[in-house]
Write an enzyme that holds these catalytic residues in place. Sequence first.
Site, short mmCIF file in Angstrom:
data_model
loop_
_atom_site.label_atom_id
_atom_site.label_comp_id
_atom_site.label_asym_id
_atom_site.label_seq_id
_atom_site.Cartn_x
_atom_site.Cartn_y
_atom_site.Cartn_z
N SER A 86 -12.05 -39.08 -4.04
CA SER A 86 -10.65 -38.56 -3.38
C SER A 86 -9.93 -39.92 -3.83
O SER A 86 -9.42 -40.68 -5.11
CB SER A 86 -10.32 -38.62 -1.64
OG SER A 86 -8.95 -39.13 -1.33
N ARG A 140 -1.75 -37.19 10.34
CA ARG A 140 -2.53 -36.70 10.04
C ARG A 140 -3.55 -35.56 10.68
O ARG A 140 -4.14 -34.93 10.01
CB ARG A 140 -3.90 -37.48 11.64
CG ARG A 140 -5.31 -37.22 11.21
CD ARG A 140 -5.82 -37.57 10.26
NE ARG A 140 -6.86 -37.77 10.63
CZ ARG A 140 -7.74 -38.13 8.65
NH1 ARG A 140 -7.61 -38.45 8.17
NH2 ARG A 140 -9.42 -38.31 8.85
N ASP A 156 -9.54 -26.85 -4.08
CA ASP A 156 -8.99 -28.52 -3.68
C ASP A 156 -7.16 -27.99 -3.85
O ASP A 156 -7.05 -27.98 -4.59
CB ASP A 156 -9.46 -29.59 -4.27
CG ASP A 156 -8.57 -30.64 -3.88
OD1 ASP A 156 -7.65 -30.88 -3.46
OD2 ASP A 156 -9.87 -31.57 -3.23
N HIS A 167 -10.51 -29.95 -0.91
CA HIS A 167 -10.41 -31.34 -0.96
C HIS A 167 -11.80 -31.68 -0.22
O HIS A 167 -12.01 -33.09 -0.86
CB HIS A 167 -8.67 -32.18 -0.43
CG HIS A 167 -8.71 -33.72 -0.90
ND1 HIS A 167 -9.12 -34.30 -2.61
CD2 HIS A 167 -8.86 -35.15 -0.16
CE1 HIS A 167 -9.33 -35.27 -2.45
NE2 HIS A 167 -8.88 -35.30 -1.86
N ASP A 168 -11.83 -31.67 0.95
CA ASP A 168 -13.19 -32.37 1.84
C ASP A 168 -13.69 -31.58 1.85
O ASP A 168 -15.27 -31.76 2.12
CB ASP A 168 -12.77 -32.72 2.99
CG ASP A 168 -11.80 -33.47 3.80
OD1 ASP A 168 -11.70 -34.33 3.33
OD2 ASP A 168 -11.40 -33.48 4.89
#
Lengths: 364, 364
Positions: free
Chosen positions: B144, B213, B311, B344-345
């Site tokens: 990232s 967040r 992603d 993405h994670d």
Amino acid sequence: VNARRFARLPDPFRMWRGGELHGAQIAYETWGELDSRRSNAVLLFTGLSPPAHAASSAADPSPGWWENMLGAGRAIDTARWFVICINSPGSCFGSTGPASVNPADGQLYRLRFPELALEDIARAGYEVLRTLGIERADTVMGPSLGAMVAVSFVAQFPRATRRIVAISGSAAASPFAIALRSIQREAIVCDPAWRNGEYDADSPPITGLRIARKLGTATYRSAIEWRERFGRRAFLETPGIRKVPFASDYAIQSYLEAQTRRFVSVFDANCYLYLSRAMDLFDLAQHRGSVRAALEPSGLERALIIGVESDMLFPILEQRALADDFEAAGISTAFVALPSIQGHDSFLVDVARFDPPIRSFLTA
Amino acid sequence: VNARRFARLPDPFRMWRGGELHGAQIAYETWGELDSRRSNAVLLFTGLSPPAHAASSAADPSPGWWENMLGAGRAIDTARWFVICINSPGSCFGSTGPASVNPADGQLYRLRFPELALEDIARAGYEVLRTLGIERADTVMGPSLGAMVAVSFVAQFPRATRRIVAISGSAAASPFAIALRSIQREAIVCDPAWRNGEYDADSPPITGLRIARKLGTATYRSAIEWRERFGRRAFLETPGIRKVPFASDYAIQSYLEAQTRRFVSVFDANCYLYLSRAMDLFDLAQHRGSVRAALEPSGLERALIIGVESDMLFPILEQRALADDFEAAGISTAFVALPSIQGHDSFLVDVARFDPPIRSFLTA
């Protein structure tokens, strides 16, 4: 200049999830002429935020939200169809909602408005048809939230329409869409100006509403479109455009800001909260236990289910699943997946692709 | 218990976009042993928010953010490699950043911290290598934001590493990622508790940080994963979990809330603003005019570029383009597109897929 007309809802109007309204009204506009057999009505439900003004008319020549789709010679041809578009109950463009006065006490409803369900919007459309003396619509139609309302309509009112066109919708909200909408609502309710819904008209929670709308705007399009359209071009300085600390320096930020400006000046925050949450709560399978069972008694002759491959909010697999369920319920169904790159909002901007399937479905 | 060590940065430390730091330090952790030729160093940069604690060790047995990837016998095998992970400058886990005291006046930097660039983070890693007596790393690596820092490292410090592993990164932020991060930052700066950065430690802008967040968390995963994992299951009531008005009733909302709780209690809001904006501003092509030109003098022997098909924040096409540019710059490059569904994670959670390509690249 306003082409808006009003229909009274039955009094009381019992809400789907409990509570009732008194003296409630629905704002709507119409285009074209109802034929002598009252058989050519097209009932159009909107997405989350538009008013009933879907297209210009003699009474209101300003462009509507679906201007290029609806009119004489357009895909929804007003030379043939009598088109009715309603402003959803719960919204703030003439229909009764949280920003309306509660006749019981002369105060604004605000959070005393009953919980809103998409079923209530569908029923409001049904009542407008009754008011106009229409037993059965030719077609009910809607994009996004409007598509969910349209499928709710056919589940609630068997035989009240002959056909349906559901665009970029779903039988139920997905957890990703719920997540994004929950964050939007949190931005509004956490704005101190929201004051638990008791804000004054001249000091609404504009900061929270702006963040909510920007997040909506960000997810209504697609990453691919923005890459082509904006890339990393610089922020466009235009008169009066806001820039908060740590804002981005790029064109995409000017775009989000510009898209948001008008919205926050016209849309009521409490109405947004009610409508947004109603989308999360909707699940067609709650009607008779499954989507298929919900659709079986509908009496529909044909269905057109359209989706867009780049839609991140209502992914194409949801429209495909919906089309499969229509077919399984014994309804002759066409499913169209369009390669538009503008994401969820493609129906508003990529009209050239939406025109042919809608035109040919309505013509057949 | 803390395995953290500290390296002093050169004084003054001149920032990439202007300004300088005095007496600045970088927190880092290490695993494994540096060999006698000082040739087995792997320098690891983190994503936006993690500390230097990438994995457990004798000195700190608590699990790190990449616990299953790094250790004896793991893909990044600490029996063979001397692994160094740094906390980014601008962050708040031991390295100098906006939440640190400015030695010039004894006050917290807050917004008086100079503009942060990813180039500054890369240079901090380079200086830590120098402190440890390492002329050339075997590999620089990062996921990232860390992948963007790693490519910045090879552009800035030719021959300072033999190889690179860039995971789920990009040569420059896309407008979609910029849009989402801009909205996150707007949520923070519009929280009245932010007070233009001058909040007290015991009353941070937790509301804005929480919204930021949650939006991050929503976009770090994928719609497909959440459909499988949460569907429309009901909100999980757990002790102490918050529910704001108009929150959703679904499990996805409990998940977002739980993911966010710990983060907002440990991460400094100003640091978040600086790091987030630094990602938007990064563009590898600013080094010598193009990505290819940026990479040509790197002296890299090999590169591994990994991405994930689901992603939405750093789409796979960005990693493919990066790999093409590495190859065009004359670097032997492997490109791996993984079918992980966690978005993405994925590098954090789908370690089983990431292990083989990283293991085999490092072993070769």
